[in-house]
Every structure is written in C-alpha cells, then in structure tokens.
Design a protein around this motif. Structure first.
Motif, PDB file in Angstrom:
ATOM      1  N   UNK A 197       0.840  -1.192   0.000  1.00 22.63           N
ATOM      2  CA  UNK A 197       0.000   0.000   0.000  1.00 22.63           C
ATOM      3  C   UNK A 197       0.878   1.246   0.000  1.00 22.63           C
ATOM      4  N   UNK A 198       0.450   2.325  -0.664  1.00 26.95           N
ATOM      5  CA  UNK A 198       1.263   3.539  -0.747  1.00 26.95           C
ATOM      6  C   UNK A 198       1.694   4.040   0.628  1.00 26.95           C
ATOM      7  N   UNK A 199       2.980   4.339   0.743  1.00 28.68           N
ATOM      8  CA  UNK A 199       3.527   4.910   1.963  1.00 28.68           C
ATOM      9  C   UNK A 199       3.964   3.923   3.015  1.00 28.68           C
ATOM     10  N   UNK A 200       3.687   2.636   2.809  1.00 27.79           N
ATOM     11  CA  UNK A 200       3.970   1.649   3.847  1.00 27.79           C
ATOM     12  C   UNK A 200       5.458   1.379   4.028  1.00 27.79           C
ATOM     13  N   UNK A 201       6.229   1.418   2.957  1.00 24.72           N
ATOM     14  CA  UNK A 201       7.660   1.160   3.085  1.00 24.72           C
ATOM     15  C   UNK A 201       8.408   1.700   1.880  1.00 24.72           C
ATOM     16  N   UNK A 202       9.719   1.562   1.916  1.00 29.79           N
ATOM     17  CA  UNK A 202      10.598   2.021   0.842  1.00 29.79           C
ATOM     18  C   UNK A 202      10.878   0.873  -0.125  1.00 29.79           C
ATOM     19  N   UNK A 203      10.717   1.123  -1.398  1.00 29.21           N
ATOM     20  CA  UNK A 203      11.144   0.175  -2.426  1.00 29.21           C
ATOM     21  C   UNK A 203      11.617   0.975  -3.635  1.00 29.21           C
ATOM     22  N   UNK A 204      12.890   0.821  -3.949  1.00 30.17           N
ATOM     23  CA  UNK A 204      13.470   1.559  -5.062  1.00 30.17           C
ATOM     24  C   UNK A 204      12.879   1.056  -6.373  1.00 30.17           C
ATOM     25  N   UNK A 205      12.203   1.934  -7.102  1.00 32.07           N
ATOM     26  CA  UNK A 205      11.500   1.526  -8.317  1.00 32.07           C
ATOM     27  C   UNK A 205      11.599   2.613  -9.375  1.00 32.07           C
ATOM     28  N   UNK A 206      12.117   2.248 -10.539  1.00 30.40           N
ATOM     29  CA  UNK A 206      12.233   3.215 -11.628  1.00 30.40           C
ATOM     30  C   UNK A 206      10.876   3.601 -12.199  1.00 30.40           C
ATOM     31  N   UNK A 207       9.855   2.772 -11.953  1.00 32.00           N
ATOM     32  CA  UNK A 207       8.508   3.108 -12.409  1.00 32.00           C
ATOM     33  C   UNK A 207       8.075   4.466 -11.846  1.00 32.00           C
ATOM     34  N   UNK A 208       8.465   4.742 -10.621  1.00 30.18           N
ATOM     35  CA  UNK A 208       8.081   5.994  -9.967  1.00 30.18           C
ATOM     36  C   UNK A 208       8.569   7.217 -10.743  1.00 30.18           C
ATOM     37  N   UNK A 209       9.824   7.177 -11.166  1.00 28.53           N
ATOM     38  CA  UNK A 209      10.407   8.361 -11.804  1.00 28.53           C
ATOM     39  C   UNK A 209       9.956   8.520 -13.239  1.00 28.53           C
ATOM     40  N   UNK A 210       9.671   7.422 -13.926  1.00 33.63           N
ATOM     41  CA  UNK A 210       9.122   7.542 -15.270  1.00 33.63           C
ATOM     42  C   UNK A 210       7.777   8.264 -15.197  1.00 33.63           C
ATOM     43  N   UNK A 317      15.080   3.717   4.897  1.00 33.01           N
ATOM     44  CA  UNK A 317      15.120   2.829   3.740  1.00 33.01           C
ATOM     45  C   UNK A 317      15.246   1.367   4.136  1.00 33.01           C
ATOM     46  N   UNK A 318      15.550   1.120   5.403  1.00 31.35           N
ATOM     47  CA  UNK A 318      15.842  -0.230   5.843  1.00 31.35           C
ATOM     48  C   UNK A 318      17.331  -0.502   5.918  1.00 31.35           C
ATOM     49  N   UNK A 319      18.144   0.456   5.436  1.00 33.25           N
ATOM     50  CA  UNK A 319      19.592   0.357   5.527  1.00 33.25           C
ATOM     51  C   UNK A 319      20.078   1.324   6.603  1.00 33.25           C
ATOM     52  N   UNK A 320      20.797   0.847   7.616  1.00 30.58           N
ATOM     53  CA  UNK A 320      21.250   1.711   8.707  1.00 30.58           C
ATOM     54  C   UNK A 320      22.030   2.920   8.200  1.00 30.58           C
ATOM     55  N   UNK A 321      21.679   4.097   8.718  1.00 24.74           N
ATOM     56  CA  UNK A 321      22.393   5.316   8.363  1.00 24.74           C
ATOM     57  C   UNK A 321      21.976   5.924   7.050  1.00 24.74           C
ATOM     58  N   UNK A 322      21.026   5.297   6.342  1.00 22.83           N
ATOM     59  CA  UNK A 322      20.626   5.771   5.017  1.00 22.83           C
ATOM     60  C   UNK A 322      19.130   6.015   4.962  1.00 22.83           C
ATOM     61  N   UNK A 323      18.752   7.219   4.534  1.00 24.55           N
ATOM     62  CA  UNK A 323      17.351   7.580   4.379  1.00 24.55           C
ATOM     63  C   UNK A 323      17.148   8.153   2.979  1.00 24.55           C
ATOM     64  N   UNK A 324      15.870   8.289   2.581  1.00 25.47           N
ATOM     65  CA  UNK A 324      15.578   8.769   1.223  1.00 25.47           C
ATOM     66  C   UNK A 324      14.489   9.819   1.287  1.00 25.47           C
ATOM     67  N   UNK A 325      14.690  10.918   0.556  1.00 22.72           N
ATOM     68  CA  UNK A 325      13.720  11.997   0.514  1.00 22.72           C
ATOM     69  C   UNK A 325      12.987  12.025  -0.814  1.00 22.72           C
ATOM     70  N   UNK A 326      12.876  13.226  -1.395  1.00 21.61           N
ATOM     71  CA  UNK A 326      12.209  13.357  -2.688  1.00 21.61           C
ATOM     72  C   UNK A 326      13.266  13.255  -3.780  1.00 21.61           C
ATOM     73  N   UNK A 327      13.513  12.028  -4.235  1.00 23.52           N
ATOM     74  CA  UNK A 327      14.517  11.808  -5.262  1.00 23.52           C
ATOM     75  C   UNK A 327      15.916  12.116  -4.810  1.00 23.52           C
ATOM     76  N   UNK A 328      16.194  11.923  -3.525  1.00 18.34           N
ATOM     77  CA  UNK A 328      17.517  12.253  -2.997  1.00 18.34           C
ATOM     78  C   UNK A 328      17.855  11.317  -1.839  1.00 18.34           C
ATOM     79  N   UNK A 329      19.127  10.984  -1.755  1.00 16.41           N
ATOM     80  CA  UNK A 329      19.618  10.033  -0.759  1.00 16.41           C
ATOM     81  C   UNK A 329      20.405  10.770   0.326  1.00 16.41           C
TER      82      UNK A 329
END
Length: 398
Positions: A197-210, A317-329
């Motif tokens: 469901x939208x917003x539930x977790x982080x998943x890197x997906x190129x579909x989003x940026x297209x 993101x599920x990776x320690x020390x790493x978070x993701x914003x609006x198209x930015x790490x």
C-alpha cells in the motif's frame, strides 16, 4: 539503476582485474608505479597533503583491483583542506586507452535528481502539488488514486519496478538498441500487482520516476529533455550535461562494460540505447558538472527554502544510516544520489558539515561480491577522507 540482478562470470573477474594495475604503469617502472596515472589538470591546485593523498591513491588502487574496475575517476573537494582528483585504469580494454578525468559518462539514476528538481520547480510555481494523486495526470496507473506525487518521489508508491519484469529484461537484452517509450516501459510493471500500500515502506522503483517525468511533460506541454535543459541545466550552469534522445554520446567517453547479458558474459554497452531508463536514468554528464550539481541539489539552489526542506525530509530505507527523501539520498551525512546503468556507475554527493563534494565515475556496473563497484569505491574513499561520514549507497542498488 540496474535493470536486473547481474551475474558476474569468472572470465569477467579475470579480465577486469588484469586491467587496473597495467593501466597506471605508463610513466614508471613496474616497481615504482604511480597509483594515479592521470591527475586532473588545472582543477585541483591545492592537494589534500602528501600523506592523505597517498592513502587515497592506495585506496583507489586496492578497490580497483579487488572489484575488477576497468577505469575510474574520483573527485573530492574539501574547502579549507584541499582537493583530490584522480583518474585510473583504462577507458578502453581493447586499446588500453587510459581513463581521463574530462570524460563524459552515463550517470544512470542520478538522472532522478534532475527530474525531481524539474517537478519541484513546478511545485514552487503552484502548478502541481506533491499530494496530488498520479491519476490526475496519468491514467491507468494501478491504485493511481491513492498514489501521490510525493510517494512516487519518495520511492514509497508500491508500484512494481518494471525493470524487474522478466519480459522487460528479455526484450532489453535481446535488442539493446531498441527504443522504449515511457508507456512501453511502464507497461511491464503494470502487469504486476502492487507490492504494498502507498507509503507503507521504501522500495526503489524506476517506475516511480518515469511517471514523474510524464507529469512534468503533461504540466509544461514540453518534452522532459527540453524542460530539464531550460529549467534545470541552464540555471545551474551545467554546460556538459545532457538528456540524450537515443544512444548519442559526446566525446571523449570511456567504453562501458557490463555482464547484464543473456549469457552473463561481459559485453561493451557503450552504445546501448538508454531510452528504457528515460526520466529515471538516461542522462550523461562529466566530473566538473557533477561537482557543481552536487552542491546545487543538496542546498536547493534552484528551489524555494520551503520546497527544499520538503525534499530533504527523508524517511528510513531499511539500511542503517541511510534515508531517502524526494529523489535524494542521505547516507551518514552525505546528500545526493548514485547511478548505475549497463556499462557505467556514478556517485555524486555533498557533505554539508564540511562543505565537501565527492564525485565517482567508472566504466562498469559489474558487481563485486554482490555490491556495486561505485559503492565500494565511494565507501572506501570516504572511510579515509571523512571517517565520521562514510558513504553507503546500498539502498538504491536493487
């Protein structure tokens, strides 16, 4: 941004590993080889000092050999301390042409920072809202009424990544020169159920940026490449960055090597058509433009303070020390993005606490022990130069 999980063959490892050391031995006997064959000319007048420079040289050499990287360029600028710019290895494994710091490279997923910047400029102008549903702009998106532009930019939409569809992988690798339209690329992902469901977790997906690229085109009435050129590249003074329409590639550029082939053997992907990646990963740039862009995107030079604040509001993101914003790490203090496309990888990040900039470019995307070579090199460089802020781009390496 890898279209699928690559298989590193034994011959790939042997080939690449044999190229790194000889490539830096053009001007000295083997027992006195300089690690950095081609220091950048004119852009780094103040070095970081002999001791630190020597450690960084050794680090580049060690990682290059172990990871089997044909060629790489590293630029590190630390105001008040100095800079470090080095190119190593070869740009062409057949001719032995050395890697050069003035090369153009395909920047893969770093394209996302340009696409999202264009979108956020439209937010500043009141032409779109981050909490608008994607269905307002693009029809046929699974669960599109509940997926907002914000969720797409955050990688929290739940849309299946089209690059993980077996049919897409087959079609791309069977004809790397094929041209994909955005709709054609998305169709591979839309065949699958959403993953959450939208917003539930982080998943890197190129579909989003297209999809976000399609929003920019819908709202402006212009091609995404033109919007980025006029609204992002020109104001940011990036003269050597472009959004190609096909497989065009300015010179000089290194040959790019990948094992993302049907057999898993190493292939030259230099002239593969990046249209499949489009708004998520098709762009090209060089060292100095990426240096400029690192600070611009991290500090919001093209955006209002309020919009930049939203961009930098990151989530786990599920990776320690790493978070993701609006198209930015954000990773251990560093802000920016990395990129991977068959044949090439890059890292472009900025460290606000030290006003430092790091750019890594290389001509391979072949993983080493399951990790992207750009992450290995950037992690090792920062472990030496900024030990309290060690880069890790694993979150954006599906």
């Amino acid at each position: 941004m890898r279209p699928f999980t690559s298989r590193r063959s034994l011959c790939a490892a042997l080939l690449a590993a044999s190229l790194w050391a000889p490539a830096v031995a053009h001007s000295a006997p083997a027992d006195q080889r300089p690690v950095a064959a081609h220091p950048d000319k004119g852009d780094c007048p103040d070095s970081l000092g002999r001791k630190l420079t020597s450690r960084l040289d050794k680090t580049m050499n060690d990682v290059g050999k172990k990871a089997g990287i044909p060629g790489a360029v590293v630029g590190l600028w630390m105001p008040g301390k100095g800079c470090y710019v080095r190119s190593m290895g070869v740009a062409d494994t057949r001719t032995g042409r050395p890697m050069a710091a003035d090369s153009f490279v395909r920047i893969g997923s770093e394209t996302k920072t340009f696409t999202v910047t264009a979108l956020l400029e439209l937010v500043d102008e009141g032409r779109v809202k981050l909490d608008d549903p994607i269905s307002d702009y693009v029809k046929g998106v699974p669960n599109g009424r509940r997926i907002t532009l914000r969720r797409l930019a955050q990688m929290r939409s739940g849309l299946f990544p089209y690059t993980e569809d077996p049919g897409f992988v087959h079609d791309l690798l069977s004809d790397p020169q094929r041209t994909f339209t955005p709709r054609q690329s998305l169709a591979y992902g839309f065949k699958h159920r959403n993953t959450f469901a939208p917003g539930k977790k982080f998943q890197y997906s190129n579909s989003n940026l297209v999809l976000l690229g399609m929003v920019v085109e819908k709202v402006t009435g212009h091609r995404l490449a033109d919007v980025i050129r006029h609204r992002v590249l020109h104001p940011a003074h990036l003269r050597d960055t472009l959004f190609p329409q096909g497989n065009e590639f300015p010179r000089p550029h290194p040959r790019g090597y990948t094992d993302q082939t049907p057999s898993g053997e190493v292939a030259d992907a230099t002239n593969w058509n990046p249209s499949w990646a489009w708004a998520a990963g098709a762009m090209i740039s060089d060292l100095q433009d990426l240096r400029t862009w690192a600070k611009s995107v991290a500090t919001g030079q093209l955006l209002s303070p309020g919009t930049q604040k939203q961009r930098l509001k990151t989530l786990p993101t599920g990776f320690p020390g790493t978070t993701y914003g609006l198209g930015i790490l954000k990773t251990n203090g560093w802000i920016g993005h990395n990129g991977s496309i068959p044949g090439y990888e890059t890292v472009t990040v900025y460290l606000p606490s030290q006003k430092a900039t790091l750019v890594v470019m290389m001509n391979t995307d072949i993983t080493s022990q399951g990790q992207e070579p750009s992450t290995l090199l950037a992690r090792a460089i920062t472990a030496v130069a900024t030990p309290e802020n060690v880069y890790d781009g694993s979150a954006t390496a599906p």
